[in-house]
Every structure is written in structure tokens, then in C-alpha cells.
Write a protein that holds these residues in place. Sequence first.
Motif, PDB file in Angstrom:
ATOM      1  N   GLU A 147     -14.437  76.991 -51.342  1.00 22.28           N
ATOM      2  CA  GLU A 147     -13.011  76.175 -51.419  1.00 22.28           C
ATOM      3  C   GLU A 147     -13.222  74.862 -52.146  1.00 22.28           C
ATOM      4  OE1 GLU A 147     -11.829  76.295 -47.362  1.00 22.28           O
ATOM      5  OE2 GLU A 147     -11.514  78.317 -47.249  1.00 22.28           O
ATOM      6  N   ASP A 148     -14.496  74.589 -52.204  1.00 14.77           N
ATOM      7  CA  ASP A 148     -14.921  73.201 -52.647  1.00 14.77           C
ATOM      8  C   ASP A 148     -15.250  73.302 -54.123  1.00 14.77           C
ATOM      9  OD1 ASP A 148     -14.868  71.531 -49.930  1.00 14.77           O
ATOM     10  OD2 ASP A 148     -16.411  73.122 -49.411  1.00 14.77           O
ATOM     11  N   SER A 149     -14.865  74.125 -54.655  1.00 15.92           N
ATOM     12  CA  SER A 149     -15.261  74.379 -56.209  1.00 15.92           C
ATOM     13  C   SER A 149     -14.787  73.416 -57.225  1.00 15.92           C
ATOM     14  CB  SER A 149     -14.655  75.654 -56.673  1.00 15.92           C
ATOM     15  OG  SER A 149     -13.457  75.753 -56.683  1.00 15.92           O
ATOM     16  N   ALA A 150     -13.811  72.546 -56.739  1.00 17.64           N
ATOM     17  CA  ALA A 150     -13.097  71.477 -57.579  1.00 17.64           C
ATOM     18  C   ALA A 150     -14.140  70.239 -57.512  1.00 17.64           C
ATOM     19  CB  ALA A 150     -11.917  71.161 -57.148  1.00 17.64           C
ATOM     20  N   ARG A 151     -15.052  69.958 -56.332  1.00 18.84           N
ATOM     21  CA  ARG A 151     -15.905  69.141 -56.258  1.00 18.84           C
ATOM     22  C   ARG A 151     -17.089  69.081 -57.310  1.00 18.84           C
ATOM     23  NH1 ARG A 151     -18.062  65.739 -51.769  1.00 18.84           N
ATOM     24  NH2 ARG A 151     -16.203  66.541 -50.466  1.00 18.84           N
TER      25      ARG A 151
ATOM     26  N   VAL B 132     -38.296  65.484 -58.326  1.00 22.26           N
ATOM     27  CA  VAL B 132     -37.089  64.640 -58.261  1.00 22.26           C
ATOM     28  C   VAL B 132     -36.114  64.643 -57.255  1.00 22.26           C
ATOM     29  CG1 VAL B 132     -37.199  65.095 -61.036  1.00 22.26           C
ATOM     30  CG2 VAL B 132     -35.604  66.183 -59.627  1.00 22.26           C
ATOM     31  N   VAL B 133     -35.339  63.378 -57.323  1.00 29.26           N
ATOM     32  CA  VAL B 133     -34.589  63.448 -56.520  1.00 29.26           C
ATOM     33  C   VAL B 133     -33.088  63.494 -56.826  1.00 29.26           C
ATOM     34  CG1 VAL B 133     -33.565  61.820 -54.245  1.00 29.26           C
ATOM     35  CG2 VAL B 133     -36.046  62.052 -54.616  1.00 29.26           C
ATOM     36  N   TYR B 134     -32.080  64.153 -56.512  1.00 29.00           N
ATOM     37  CA  TYR B 134     -30.915  64.371 -57.063  1.00 29.00           C
ATOM     38  C   TYR B 134     -29.801  63.898 -55.673  1.00 29.00           C
ATOM     39  CZ  TYR B 134     -26.889  66.680 -59.013  1.00 29.00           C
ATOM     40  OH  TYR B 134     -25.542  66.729 -59.621  1.00 29.00           O
ATOM     41  N   GLU B 135     -29.281  62.739 -56.298  1.00 23.76           N
ATOM     42  CA  GLU B 135     -28.222  62.136 -55.390  1.00 23.76           C
ATOM     43  C   GLU B 135     -26.853  62.889 -55.321  1.00 23.76           C
ATOM     44  OE1 GLU B 135     -29.088  59.636 -53.574  1.00 23.76           O
ATOM     45  OE2 GLU B 135     -30.928  58.964 -54.379  1.00 23.76           O
ATOM     46  N   LEU B 136     -26.195  63.154 -54.202  1.00 23.80           N
ATOM     47  CA  LEU B 136     -25.068  63.885 -53.875  1.00 23.80           C
ATOM     48  C   LEU B 136     -24.084  63.202 -53.659  1.00 23.80           C
ATOM     49  CD1 LEU B 136     -26.747  66.779 -52.169  1.00 23.80           C
ATOM     50  CD2 LEU B 136     -25.738  66.997 -54.637  1.00 23.80           C
ATOM     51  N   GLY B 137     -24.110  61.874 -53.542  1.00 18.52           N
ATOM     52  CA  GLY B 137     -23.236  60.995 -53.096  1.00 18.52           C
ATOM     53  C   GLY B 137     -22.864  60.787 -51.698  1.00 18.52           C
TER      54      GLY B 137
ATOM     55  N   PRO C 176     -19.898  75.266 -43.124  1.00 14.55           N
ATOM     56  CA  PRO C 176     -20.836  75.314 -44.044  1.00 14.55           C
ATOM     57  C   PRO C 176     -20.635  75.087 -45.574  1.00 14.55           C
ATOM     58  CG  PRO C 176     -19.713  77.513 -43.510  1.00 14.55           C
ATOM     59  CD  PRO C 176     -19.048  76.399 -42.808  1.00 14.55           C
ATOM     60  N   GLY C 177     -20.673  73.603 -45.590  1.00 19.66           N
ATOM     61  CA  GLY C 177     -20.473  73.228 -46.915  1.00 19.66           C
ATOM     62  C   GLY C 177     -21.597  73.654 -48.115  1.00 19.66           C
ATOM     63  N   LEU C 178     -21.301  74.060 -49.279  1.00 17.12           N
ATOM     64  CA  LEU C 178     -22.357  74.537 -49.934  1.00 17.12           C
ATOM     65  C   LEU C 178     -21.994  73.781 -51.688  1.00 17.12           C
ATOM     66  CD1 LEU C 178     -22.569  78.293 -49.312  1.00 17.12           C
ATOM     67  CD2 LEU C 178     -24.152  76.562 -48.854  1.00 17.12           C
ATOM     68  N   TYR C 179     -23.384  73.864 -52.275  1.00 17.23           N
ATOM     69  CA  TYR C 179     -23.154  73.434 -53.497  1.00 17.23           C
ATOM     70  C   TYR C 179     -23.786  74.369 -54.614  1.00 17.23           C
ATOM     71  CZ  TYR C 179     -22.146  68.738 -52.170  1.00 17.23           C
ATOM     72  OH  TYR C 179     -21.508  67.359 -51.889  1.00 17.23           O
ATOM     73  N   ASN C 180     -23.309  74.797 -55.518  1.00 16.68           N
ATOM     74  CA  ASN C 180     -23.877  75.703 -56.743  1.00 16.68           C
ATOM     75  C   ASN C 180     -24.740  74.651 -57.542  1.00 16.68           C
ATOM     76  OD1 ASN C 180     -22.721  78.204 -56.235  1.00 16.68           O
ATOM     77  ND2 ASN C 180     -20.980  77.346 -57.097  1.00 16.68           N
ATOM     78  N   LEU C 181     -26.042  74.540 -57.352  1.00 18.91           N
ATOM     79  CA  LEU C 181     -26.919  73.642 -58.138  1.00 18.91           C
ATOM     80  C   LEU C 181     -27.514  74.226 -59.271  1.00 18.91           C
ATOM     81  CD1 LEU C 181     -28.384  70.972 -57.760  1.00 18.91           C
ATOM     82  CD2 LEU C 181     -30.235  72.158 -56.660  1.00 18.91           C
ATOM     83  N   THR C 182     -27.423  73.871 -60.509  1.00 21.60           N
ATOM     84  CA  THR C 182     -28.022  74.254 -61.674  1.00 21.60           C
ATOM     85  C   THR C 182     -29.191  73.524 -62.112  1.00 21.60           C
ATOM     86  OG1 THR C 182     -25.835  75.167 -62.360  1.00 21.60           O
ATOM     87  CG2 THR C 182     -27.254  75.192 -64.037  1.00 21.60           C
ATOM     88  N   LEU C 183     -30.267  74.064 -62.538  1.00 23.18           N
ATOM     89  CA  LEU C 183     -31.314  73.481 -63.078  1.00 23.18           C
ATOM     90  C   LEU C 183     -31.618  73.931 -64.503  1.00 23.18           C
ATOM     91  CD1 LEU C 183     -34.009  73.613 -60.264  1.00 23.18           C
ATOM     92  CD2 LEU C 183     -32.112  71.969 -60.424  1.00 23.18           C
ATOM     93  N   THR C 184     -31.492  73.120 -65.352  1.00 28.09           N
ATOM     94  CA  THR C 184     -31.764  73.520 -67.007  1.00 28.09           C
ATOM     95  C   THR C 184     -32.679  72.816 -67.479  1.00 28.09           C
ATOM     96  OG1 THR C 184     -29.232  73.753 -67.087  1.00 28.09           O
ATOM     97  CG2 THR C 184     -30.716  73.575 -69.023  1.00 28.09           C
TER      98      THR C 184
END
Length: 941
Positions: A203-207, A223-228, A239-247
Motif C-alpha cells: 500500500e505504500d508503493s508511492a513512497r 554503507v548507511v542508507y538514510e530513509l528519512g 508491517p511497513g516495508l520497503y523494496n530495497l534495490t542494490l545495483t
Amino acid sequence: MLTVMNLEGEWKLQLDAEKQGLILPYTDSMNLPGTTSHARKGPRSEARRIDSLTDPYLFEGWAWFSREIDIPEELSGMTSFLFLERTRMTTVWLDEEEVGSRDSLNAPHLYDLTGRLEAGRHRLTIRVANTDYPTRGGHLTSPDTQTNWNGITGRIELQFCGTSYLSHVRLDPDVPGRSVRITAKLRGSSSATLTVSASGAGEDSARRVPAQNYAAEPGKVSVVYELGADALLWSDSEPGLYNLTLTLTDAEGKVADRHELLLGLREFKAEGDKFTINGEKTFLRGKHDGLIFPLTGYAPTDVEEWVRILRIAKSYGINHYRFHTCCPPEAAFTAADRLGIYMQPELPFWGTVTEEGEENHNQTEQDYLIREGYAILEAFGNHPSFVMMSLGNELWGSRPRIDAILEAYQAFDDRHLYTQGSNNHQWVPEVLEHDDFFSGVRFTRDRLIRGSYAMCDAPLGHVQTDVPGTMKDYDDAIVPPDFRREQEQGNGEDGQMAGTGTVQIQYGTEARTVRTGEVSGEWIPRVPVVSHEIGQYATYPDFAEIGKYTGVLKAENFKIFRERLENRGLGHLAEAYSASSGQLAAACYKEELEAAFRSRRLAGFQLLDLQDFSGQGTALVGVLDAFMESKGMVTPEEWRSFCGEAVLLARFPVYNWTAGENFRAHVELCDYRSRSRRDTVVRLEWELTAGGDKLAEGTAEAAATGNYTDLCDLEFPLPGVKAMTRAALSLRIPETDIAKTYDLWIYPEQERGVLDSLIWFRELSNAALALLEQGESVLLLPSPGELENAVQGMYSTDFWCYPMFRSISESMGKPEPVGTLGLLIENRHPVFRDFPTEAYSTYPLWTVVENSASLILDELETEWNPIVRTIDNFERNHHLGLLLECRVGEGRLLICPLNPEKAEESPEGRQFLASLARYVQSEAFRPTVRMDAEALRRLIR
């Protein structure tokens, strides 16, 4: 990985039961992923298992799988791996050259094929072995659960990436900093650029979180990645979730590797006697899981199936899964991430941990199990749902060795909480230095923290032995009053009672004598306490379920149980047996669970189980069947009223009351909703109703005091009823779904000596028979404890399953379980005119049952249908009668093996006796079955 070549599809197959080696040419084929059983390969067995489901195509040995693969030019020379998501012990050959072997039962098998996959055709051969494991495998390989299958399930693929790539990627969320630390190993000799980006999931896909670039040098990347500041947090309720991509981009600007991960920002900790999630206290409402999937015989590896399963569990208020001696596939963790379920995998071990030099020391097995723990942490540790881990089930042995393993895991990965095991050292448990929490059933012999036990583990629990009421909690068992008084007086030291010796214990499905080692006496847990495998209330099989077994596993055990019942001439009662035993089991579960919620020092519980357990004698202990489908015992909504985020609780001593008594109850709220959803002032509405009439009502308000709020004390006079009356005490918090209903029974005042006005006897004497021959109406109350041809009364339904614990009790020289499953009542019979009842056991009958016995009617030549039947277990299937009537000569006889003196001590017992007496004296007393005196003497002996 950049590119994946899917290897699903048809593979050549050769079964090698004798493990002689591959014999060419291949003579068969099957599709992978899958198992040999699922594909129905190998000879079909006609064996019928009675203690578990039957796998008619079970194959044990070596299974050889082979196929040709074509590598296109663009993939030639790339870094490459063979990935097998879930299998048994494997050995891999590429073009007839052996690559290596893997033996993890829990984690994927990964083979490095770099430098071996040039462009063109290659032959890939995989040998899967499901015998001679380094360890027995617990529920990963047990016929009791998912069977000892052979094959490969889940993803089977070749993975390709550039010469630079990431491995051992780890996510360490930082809740206060609203960030995540990403660590990995950068393989290859060149520097690269790591780009990290994230977006909300579901439901939070727009974030969106802005991408960041980091320089990466060969070796370790951190590394440290800031999420805000407004970052989503993960918990069971939100259950808030993020799709995290490492390239990963190499020095030439080409994308060399890519990883897509789920990230949940959470902090799950043990603080004092409670668990916390992101700083808020939480309560574990757990279930056991042994990976029982009858249609496939193995655990699913697709996320949507796990979402379906976990969503059902969550609809029953479950927020925690404990996996018994097993770890589920990754799809289970992903589904739990999405839904908010706290997961606890467990090492596949159920035995004794020893030290070098000790008898029966198996260093190979121990080393293997330790490696399995690291493999589980590596494979699944990034999932936010993975919050706890156990070293095994009911372990014995060296405490120092167990503690050292805990310490090593904590040092390796501190993102999870660890425990030495589930119910370790059963009778003599102790919290170890590196335990983050304790999981068990008792602290000492009598400090019990669940409501039911097997006879071989007696003393029994309060649900099995105590007069039904709602007062019980486990706070005094966790911290005894004497210890609390000592602390208040400034003496906080535990009383210690060290000793050594042996103890005979239930060990799996058998009995064993083990050394206790150094044990402490009255010790106090200083970590969160989780009650282990609570419940285990058995029900009679529902034979309509047999038709559901359309997949790999067959319910031959159910068919055998049905045959047994039919051979007794009782097959027509099967459906009623199942329904009535189910209603009693649901009531037992309600009291079991409410006791847990009333316990303010308890951190959670783990049910055994919400669903039926297919093995270990066939333990039908669930309100759901093995398919996670309802058995009709209780709705999810009703279950959540005593197993949810917030539960209303009324404390009162008994369910049975006399007219005119003052009813007293203390009402409280156990509330583990997040702070944002908890009220600062709690308003309660309550009412007492009977037959559509409102007998009493009221409201109360109280300031919320954290997770436990004392709302009010109810006190009001019960009405002066003239007949036995069933009333409902309803509690609710307006504008929420938090509600609770308790059934109460109110009785008119009954004088003692109600039997004085009729002819009754304690034994089938000549005098009794003479009166019957003269045409008299006689009540016979044989003394329960003196009957040889009877089963003693027990109100609670049987623990786990009768055949397993009968056998264990026999081997330990302990009393056998009673083994019954409640009552089946002809409740419209006129004998109940003054004692209205349901067709199943309810609390008015507790006193009667506990002071009774049921006659065994198996050998009767006459068909006799008792007014009240006691439901026996599926192994014995006795035809049992608690209340029966018949004609003897010209007379009429009502039989109930009951101690009337004990019954007269309670209002419900007096009411029952009065109803019997009035029936015997009435015109309605007209038995149809005829019995001769000699047959009765053989029966009542």
C-alpha cells in the motif's frame, strides 16, 4: 544477480534405492521442482500408517536427476552459480565432472560454476539423497509432518553476474536513526559503485527514497542508507516495508550485479519480562508449525500460498510462528514480512547436546547443527519477520555447551533473540547466561505455566483439574509470592538448591532416563517467558475430511479409525462425536488462552496448535484441520475475543451460581495495540442477559494504564430464578471490536437430600432387583471408584492423543491417561427437563463428570443407546455410557455411576440429582430397552 536461467521443467530420472551409483541410460523422467512422491515415481506401497498420514510413493535412497542446458554466447565466461532453493543432500556433476556436495536441510544449496559454463551444451546431473543424514532432521524429515521426501522444491536456476558481484549482503536496521546499514562482500579485483534505492512496498508503493551512490572497494562494503525522518516502521500491527534495490556498477560503467530485498525497519528486543517492538511492549500470540502440507507433502515455496496460510492464522489473532525443529522456505518469511508475523525458526534437533569425551558424543552431528544455524541466519536473517531462533526442541545435555553455541550465534548476528531451545531440560529447566528469552512449561515440578499436561508429565494443569472459573494466571508461578516478599524486604537472592542425578522423562515419542546435572531449585526468570506448546486438546476425527486428501498424502489413519468405530457399531455417531468433542476442546482453549492473557509477567505463548497435527499417533488438536480450514468449532471472530491484540477479561471464581447470590467479578483489559490505537480512557459497557431479558447492565470508565488496565469490579444480586437458567455476561468497549461473552448458570435453591424421596441404590443388589421385578422405578448410582468395567470420568478432553501417551506412560510405569473426549448428550430427553443442557459438555456438568465413571458397553448383545455417552478416543473406541435407562422385568431402571455426596456439594450437582429424581418419579420415565438381571450384573461389576 543480473541474469537468471530457469531450470524448471522435465529432468531425466533414475531412482537408486540401493545407492549403487548411476546406471545409464535413464529409464524415467519427472518435472522439477517437485518430489518423487508428488510425481508418483517408484513402486506404490500398500502399507497403511496409523500414527500419521501415509505416503504411498515414499522413496528413500538416491534420486539422480539430469538434463541438458544450453549456454548462450552472451553468458559465456560470466560468474555463475547453480541455485537449488530447498532439497536434501545433493551432489552435483557438470559434464561428468563432480562439482561438490551440499547437505543443508534448511538453506539453499549454492554451487559456484564460474569458469565451467562456456557457450554451448552441457549436461547437469544432481544426485539427491534422503538417507544417512548428519542429523535426524526433526520435523524437516519426519513422517509425522512433511515426510522424508526426495527431490528439489522451489527455485532451480543458474544465476549469472559480472566479474564483480556482492555476496553475504546483510541489512542492519537502525530505528532511532531511521536508516539501514548495508554490509556485503565485494568479490572481484576492481572497485565499483554501489547504488541504493528504496520504495514502499504494498500500500505504500508511492513512497520513494532518493537513490544514493557509494564507492565500493574489493572486500567488505559497509554503507548507511538514510530513509528519512518519516520512515516506515515494521511491526506485527503495522508491517511497513520497503523494496530495497542494490545495483553494482563496475569501473567501465556496466551493471555487474543487482539485489532486490525486502527491508523492514524494526527493533525487536527483550526488555525485562517483555518483548518490545520499536520501543513498545508486545505479546506473542504464537502457534507451533511443523510444515504440515498434506496435498504436497512438502512446504510451499511460493509467497502467495504462504500469505494465504498466514492470513488465516492472523484472522485467529496469531502474530507469532514457532517452527518445531525446522525452518520454513524463504517464501514464508516474505509472507510474514508482508503480514506482520514474528517468526522463530529452530535447528532441526531433538536430542542431547554433549561435550567431547562424554558418552554418545557425536561431534559430527553437533558441528553440522551449528553450521545449519549459521546457514539459516545467512539465508533468511535480513527478513524483518525473523526475530527469534531456538537451538532445538526439548534438548538435554550440557548446559555450558548449549550456552557456548548461543554466545557464538549472538556474536555472529545480533539482529535476533536466541533461546537455548524449546522446553529444554523439561523437569529441571534453567535460564542460561546467553538466553534472551525462556520457552518452557514449568520452572519446578509445581510451578506450571500452561493449563494441560500429559499424565506422564503430571501434575496435570488447571484446565484439566480445577473447578472451572476465570481466576487463574501464571504470575505466582513465574515469580512466587515468597520471593516477591523477600525482594520487598531487601533480600533479592534466589534460593538455590543444587544437585545432580537422573530423571525419567518423555523424550519425543518415548521415555528415557537422563542425567539432570547441576540444577537450581527456586530460580526466578529474568528474561521474557514464553509458555511452550500450550493446549493440545484432542478432538474426535471428522471422517468427512478424508475426501480432502487428494494429493500426495493419504488419510489411511482416518480410514482405520472409521473402520474401528464401525466395528463397534457406532459409525453413525462419528459426525456427532467430532462436533461435540470439538465444542469441549474450544472451551478448554478459551480458558487456556485467557489464563495466559491474565498473566502480567508472561511474554507470550506458543499453541500446539491452531491446526491439527497429522502425526505422533495422529493428534487432532486444532480448531482448524491440517489444511488450515475450519472444523466448525469456533469462528475467527469468537476466537479473537480471547486471543487478540486486546482482550477483555472478567475474573470470577465459578460459572455456576445460586439464585440470589451476589455475583462478583473483576474486569480488566489486556491491551497490546500500538500506543497510537490505545485509548487514554477506556469505557466499558456490560450487561447480563437470559432468554432475551436484560437482568443487569452498567458502564464503567478507567484511565488506561499501559498494557493492563483494571476497569472495574462488578457486583450485583443474581435474580431469584425458579428454574435452571443460562445467562450471558457480555463485555464490550464501544466503537471497537473488543468484546467478550461468558456463559453463567443460575440455579434455584435446592435442598440437600433430594434423593430421599425415591428408591435408589449404590449397587445392583438383590434388593434392587427384587423391587424392579415388582415393577418399581429405581435409580442406580454405582460407586465410580469401585467399578471394574468402566472408564473414570474426566471433564477435559484428552491431551494430544491417547495412543502416543498411553505408550509413554506404560514405558515409564505411570498411570495411563483417561483418554476420553467429552460427552455426547441426548439433550432433548425428558430427564433433562430440569437440567437443560447442550448436546456437548458444558460447565454445569463438570462436577458430575469429575465424580463419575462411564460403563463400558462393548460386550452387550443388546443395542443400548445411552442418554449421555462419553466419547472415547479413536484407538480404544469403547462404547461408553454415563446415563442409561432400561426395563428390568416389570420395573424401570435409571443408571448413572456417580458419587451423589460429591455432587450435592455444588448447586449444579444438586440440580442434576433433582432432575434425575423428578424424572424417575414421572410418567415420562418409560425406557424401551430391556435388560435381564444377569446381563446387568456382568455390566455393573
